[in-house]
Scaffold this motif. Structure first.
Motif, PDB file in Angstrom:
ATOM      1  N   THR A 228       3.012   3.368  -0.660  1.00  0.00           N
ATOM      2  CA  THR A 228       2.895   1.988  -0.184  1.00  0.00           C
ATOM      3  C   THR A 228       2.351   1.966   1.230  1.00  0.00           C
ATOM      4  OG1 THR A 228       4.733   1.298  -1.591  1.00  0.00           O
ATOM      5  CG2 THR A 228       4.185  -0.125   0.273  1.00  0.00           C
ATOM      6  N   LYS A 229       2.916   2.799   2.083  1.00  0.00           N
ATOM      7  CA  LYS A 229       2.458   2.928   3.464  1.00  0.00           C
ATOM      8  C   LYS A 229       2.255   4.410   3.771  1.00  0.00           C
ATOM      9  CE  LYS A 229       4.891  -1.235   5.053  1.00  0.00           C
ATOM     10  NZ  LYS A 229       5.299  -1.657   3.707  1.00  0.00           N
ATOM     11  N   PRO A 230       1.268   4.745   4.623  1.00  0.00           N
ATOM     12  CA  PRO A 230       1.003   6.154   4.935  1.00  0.00           C
ATOM     13  C   PRO A 230       2.261   6.890   5.388  1.00  0.00           C
ATOM     14  CG  PRO A 230      -0.750   4.777   5.812  1.00  0.00           C
ATOM     15  CD  PRO A 230       0.324   3.834   5.308  1.00  0.00           C
ATOM     16  N   LEU A 231       2.346   8.164   4.995  1.00  0.00           N
ATOM     17  CA  LEU A 231       3.507   8.988   5.319  1.00  0.00           C
ATOM     18  C   LEU A 231       3.234   9.983   6.441  1.00  0.00           C
ATOM     19  CD1 LEU A 231       4.585   9.894   1.649  1.00  0.00           C
ATOM     20  CD2 LEU A 231       5.429   8.001   3.068  1.00  0.00           C
ATOM     21  N   THR A 232       1.955  10.269   6.686  1.00  0.00           N
ATOM     22  CA  THR A 232       1.573  11.302   7.644  1.00  0.00           C
ATOM     23  C   THR A 232       0.438  10.809   8.532  1.00  0.00           C
ATOM     24  OG1 THR A 232      -0.085  12.260   6.165  1.00  0.00           O
ATOM     25  CG2 THR A 232       2.181  13.116   5.985  1.00  0.00           C
ATOM     26  N   SER A 233       0.052  11.645   9.482  1.00  0.00           N
ATOM     27  CA  SER A 233      -1.025  11.321  10.426  1.00  0.00           C
ATOM     28  C   SER A 233      -2.408  11.526   9.833  1.00  0.00           C
ATOM     29  CB  SER A 233      -0.876  12.189  11.683  1.00  0.00           C
ATOM     30  OG  SER A 233      -0.921  13.571  11.330  1.00  0.00           O
ATOM     31  N   GLU A 234      -2.503  11.936   8.568  1.00  0.00           N
ATOM     32  CA  GLU A 234      -3.791  12.113   7.919  1.00  0.00           C
ATOM     33  C   GLU A 234      -4.514  10.770   7.783  1.00  0.00           C
ATOM     34  OE1 GLU A 234      -3.013  15.257   4.485  1.00  0.00           O
ATOM     35  OE2 GLU A 234      -1.245  14.058   4.950  1.00  0.00           O
ATOM     36  N   GLU A 235      -5.800  10.821   7.440  1.00  0.00           N
ATOM     37  CA  GLU A 235      -6.583   9.602   7.268  1.00  0.00           C
ATOM     38  C   GLU A 235      -6.360   9.045   5.862  1.00  0.00           C
ATOM     39  OE1 GLU A 235     -11.184   7.910   7.511  1.00  0.00           O
ATOM     40  OE2 GLU A 235     -10.753  10.007   7.992  1.00  0.00           O
ATOM     41  N   TRP A 236      -5.382   8.154   5.736  1.00  0.00           N
ATOM     42  CA  TRP A 236      -5.080   7.512   4.459  1.00  0.00           C
ATOM     43  C   TRP A 236      -6.060   6.369   4.236  1.00  0.00           C
ATOM     44  CZ3 TRP A 236      -0.490   8.329   1.318  1.00  0.00           C
ATOM     45  CH2 TRP A 236       0.309   9.396   1.764  1.00  0.00           C
ATOM     46  N   LEU A 237      -6.443   6.155   2.995  1.00  0.00           N
ATOM     47  CA  LEU A 237      -7.340   5.072   2.627  1.00  0.00           C
ATOM     48  C   LEU A 237      -6.576   4.006   1.855  1.00  0.00           C
ATOM     49  CD1 LEU A 237     -10.415   7.166   1.416  1.00  0.00           C
ATOM     50  CD2 LEU A 237     -10.025   6.169   3.687  1.00  0.00           C
ATOM     51  N   SER A 238      -7.000   2.764   2.004  1.00  0.00           N
ATOM     52  CA  SER A 238      -6.360   1.652   1.310  1.00  0.00           C
ATOM     53  C   SER A 238      -7.002   1.414  -0.053  1.00  0.00           C
ATOM     54  CB  SER A 238      -6.482   0.368   2.138  1.00  0.00           C
ATOM     55  OG  SER A 238      -5.816   0.486   3.367  1.00  0.00           O
ATOM     56  N   PHE A 239      -6.187   1.108  -1.039  1.00  0.00           N
ATOM     57  CA  PHE A 239      -6.704   0.610  -2.306  1.00  0.00           C
ATOM     58  C   PHE A 239      -7.386  -0.736  -2.061  1.00  0.00           C
ATOM     59  CE2 PHE A 239      -4.132   3.825  -4.065  1.00  0.00           C
ATOM     60  CZ  PHE A 239      -4.307   3.898  -5.449  1.00  0.00           C
ATOM     61  N   THR A 240      -8.380  -1.048  -2.857  1.00  0.00           N
ATOM     62  CA  THR A 240      -8.962  -2.390  -2.857  1.00  0.00           C
ATOM     63  C   THR A 240      -8.002  -3.314  -3.597  1.00  0.00           C
ATOM     64  OG1 THR A 240     -11.195  -1.461  -2.915  1.00  0.00           O
ATOM     65  CG2 THR A 240     -10.936  -3.774  -3.580  1.00  0.00           C
ATOM     66  N   PRO A 241      -7.719  -4.511  -3.064  1.00  0.00           N
ATOM     67  CA  PRO A 241      -6.837  -5.435  -3.794  1.00  0.00           C
ATOM     68  C   PRO A 241      -7.332  -5.677  -5.220  1.00  0.00           C
ATOM     69  CG  PRO A 241      -7.139  -6.208  -1.555  1.00  0.00           C
ATOM     70  CD  PRO A 241      -8.064  -5.035  -1.728  1.00  0.00           C
ATOM     71  N   GLY A 242      -6.406  -5.588  -6.174  1.00  0.00           N
ATOM     72  CA  GLY A 242      -6.746  -5.775  -7.579  1.00  0.00           C
ATOM     73  C   GLY A 242      -7.331  -4.545  -8.242  1.00  0.00           C
ATOM     74  N   GLU A 243      -7.284  -3.399  -7.572  1.00  0.00           N
ATOM     75  CA  GLU A 243      -7.909  -2.181  -8.090  1.00  0.00           C
ATOM     76  C   GLU A 243      -6.943  -1.338  -8.907  1.00  0.00           C
ATOM     77  OE1 GLU A 243     -10.593   1.548  -6.424  1.00  0.00           O
ATOM     78  OE2 GLU A 243      -9.104   0.668  -5.079  1.00  0.00           O
ATOM     79  N   LEU A 244      -7.460  -0.763  -9.983  1.00  0.00           N
ATOM     80  CA  LEU A 244      -6.757   0.264 -10.748  1.00  0.00           C
ATOM     81  C   LEU A 244      -7.469   1.587 -10.538  1.00  0.00           C
ATOM     82  CD1 LEU A 244      -4.746   1.322 -12.921  1.00  0.00           C
ATOM     83  CD2 LEU A 244      -6.463   0.683 -14.643  1.00  0.00           C
ATOM     84  N   VAL A 245      -6.713   2.605 -10.154  1.00  0.00           N
ATOM     85  CA  VAL A 245      -7.230   3.963 -10.029  1.00  0.00           C
ATOM     86  C   VAL A 245      -6.466   4.837 -11.022  1.00  0.00           C
ATOM     87  CG1 VAL A 245      -7.489   5.977  -8.533  1.00  0.00           C
ATOM     88  CG2 VAL A 245      -7.888   3.682  -7.612  1.00  0.00           C
ATOM     89  N   VAL A 246      -7.197   5.645 -11.784  1.00  0.00           N
ATOM     90  CA  VAL A 246      -6.590   6.543 -12.757  1.00  0.00           C
ATOM     91  C   VAL A 246      -6.882   7.972 -12.337  1.00  0.00           C
ATOM     92  CG1 VAL A 246      -6.412   7.197 -15.187  1.00  0.00           C
ATOM     93  CG2 VAL A 246      -6.966   4.826 -14.568  1.00  0.00           C
ATOM     94  N   LEU A 247      -5.840   8.800 -12.302  1.00  0.00           N
ATOM     95  CA  LEU A 247      -5.975  10.191 -11.893  1.00  0.00           C
ATOM     96  C   LEU A 247      -5.500  11.116 -13.004  1.00  0.00           C
ATOM     97  CD1 LEU A 247      -4.472   8.485  -9.287  1.00  0.00           C
ATOM     98  CD2 LEU A 247      -5.555  10.405  -8.123  1.00  0.00           C
ATOM     99  N   ARG A 248      -6.134  12.282 -13.058  1.00  0.00           N
ATOM    100  CA  ARG A 248      -5.740  13.313 -14.012  1.00  0.00           C
ATOM    101  C   ARG A 248      -5.942  14.671 -13.359  1.00  0.00           C
ATOM    102  NH1 ARG A 248      -8.269  16.585 -17.939  1.00  0.00           N
ATOM    103  NH2 ARG A 248      -6.942  17.004 -19.777  1.00  0.00           N
ATOM    104  N   ASN A 249      -4.897  15.486 -13.343  1.00  0.00           N
ATOM    105  CA  ASN A 249      -4.974  16.822 -12.742  1.00  0.00           C
ATOM    106  C   ASN A 249      -5.532  16.789 -11.322  1.00  0.00           C
ATOM    107  OD1 ASN A 249      -3.942  18.059 -15.056  1.00  0.00           O
ATOM    108  ND2 ASN A 249      -5.976  18.342 -15.947  1.00  0.00           N
TER     109      ASN A 249
END
Length: 344
Positions: A228-249
């Motif tokens: 929901t919110k970044p956990l570390t100092s790395e460069e986190w990117l935001s999802f686009t509102p209304g976006e679905l992302v599917v990941l595998r492996n």
């Protein structure tokens, strides 16, 4: 507000680093916590209708080295509907077509009982469990056994239909795929970060120390952390509102919308896409007269957005000037559309 956490990696990983920081989010979400993972085809869900802070069960999980999985889903709850009870604590789990589906939700859906149910019925009182049962009924009704791109697009439509009746950030998995959807109005945020060797030093945002990921990660480990919110100092990117992302492996295999790209990212992506051969970091630096470090940063951002992949035949890490890249095959149609290419 509840918060979400998910991991998708190319190999079984331990969740201690991410969950250590995420646990602190239980201070403002004290009404329950839960973690789901897949040691094999079956899911394990461990949860408790209490704050993660000071939980002896949570302490045990943190100290138990045998917990590993390619996929993790976690949730901390601030109750908005339904009593503080085990039955109302996320994640929820059901079996469909020989797969354990797991679901966690952040937000509130109004008038949720308007959505039809099939054989899956909620046990608790939350809108979250109800819409999970609705989604499973719809998946069963569609006849999804092995997910396809058309199914991903269909599921995106189902999330958008639910989202019309309230706020919806959610995580869903069947043990093979991880589905992450972000609310159409951008409610409460949803972010992601890519990790791959060589790893860097990072600062844990809710903890007062820095850790060198290179010392604790397997060199072959690659994948994503979603929160929901970044956990570390790395460069986190935001999802686009209304976006679905599917990941595998640990790889992005579907995006319902393309991420924003800088002009430099577009140029490099086009160069890689139009090349008849894999493209090295050194070639990109030379083609655009860029310092190697600057070219490396562009490649890192394109890797994080899931638009390119490193060639598996490389004997070097992604940051080496000899590392080679190509566009991510499942996203090439979207990439071509973005670049206005006419590919035969």
């Amino acid at each position: 507000m509840c918060e979400l956490l998910a991991l998708s990696f190319n190999m079984s990983v331990n969740f201690k680093l991410s969950i250590k920081v995420f646990r602190r989010r239980g201070e403002v979400n004290p009404d329950g916590w839960g973690i789901a993972f897949y040691p094999d085809e079956a899911a394990v869900v461990i949860k408790e209708p209490a704050s993660s802070i000071g939980s002896r069960l949570f302490n045990f999980l943190m100290s138990y080295s045998e917990v590993s999985s390619r996929i993790f889903i976690a949730h901390v709850r601030l109750a908005s509907r339904g009593e503080i009870a085990y039955k109302n604590t996320h994640p929820f789990i059901r079996e469909l077509n020989g797969r354990d589906y797991v679901f966690a939700h952040n937000g509130t859906i109004r008038d949720y009982k308007r959505f039809r149910l099939g054989r899956f019925k909620p046990i608790g009182e939350t809108d979250s469990e109800y819409i999970f049962c609705h989604l499973l009924s719809e998946i069963e009704r569609r006849g999804v056994v092995s997910w396809s791109r058309e199914d991903f697009s269909w599921l995106h439509g189902k999330f958008r239909a639910l989202n019309k009746y309230g706020s919806l950030n959610c995580l869903l998995s069947d043990g093979e795929y991880l589905f992450a959807y972000h609310d159409i109005e951008g409610y409460n945020g949803l972010h992601y970060v890519w990790r791959g060797s060589p790893f860097s030093k990072v600062k844990l945002l809710d903890e007062d120390f820095e850790i060198d990921l290179q010392e604790i990660k397997d060199p072959g480990e690659r994948g994503y952390v979603i929160a929901t919110k970044p956990l570390t100092s790395e460069e986190w990117l935001s999802f686009t509102p209304g976006e679905l992302v599917v990941l595998r492996n640990g790889e992005i295999v579907y995006r319902s919308s393309m991420p924003k790209l800088s002009s430099e990212e577009v140029n490099v992506l086009k160069f890689i896409r139009e090349s008849p051969h894999r493209v090295s970091l050194k070639m990109i630096s030379s083609e655009y007269s860029l310092p190697i470090d600057h070219a490396r940063d562009i490649i890192r951002r394109l890797l994080c957005k899931g638009l390119i992949k490193q060639d598996s035949r490389d004997r070097v890490g992604w940051s080496s000037q000899d590392a080679t890249f190509y566009t991510n095959p499942p996203l090439r149609d979207e990439i071509d559309h973005l670049l206005y290419l006419q590919v035969e």
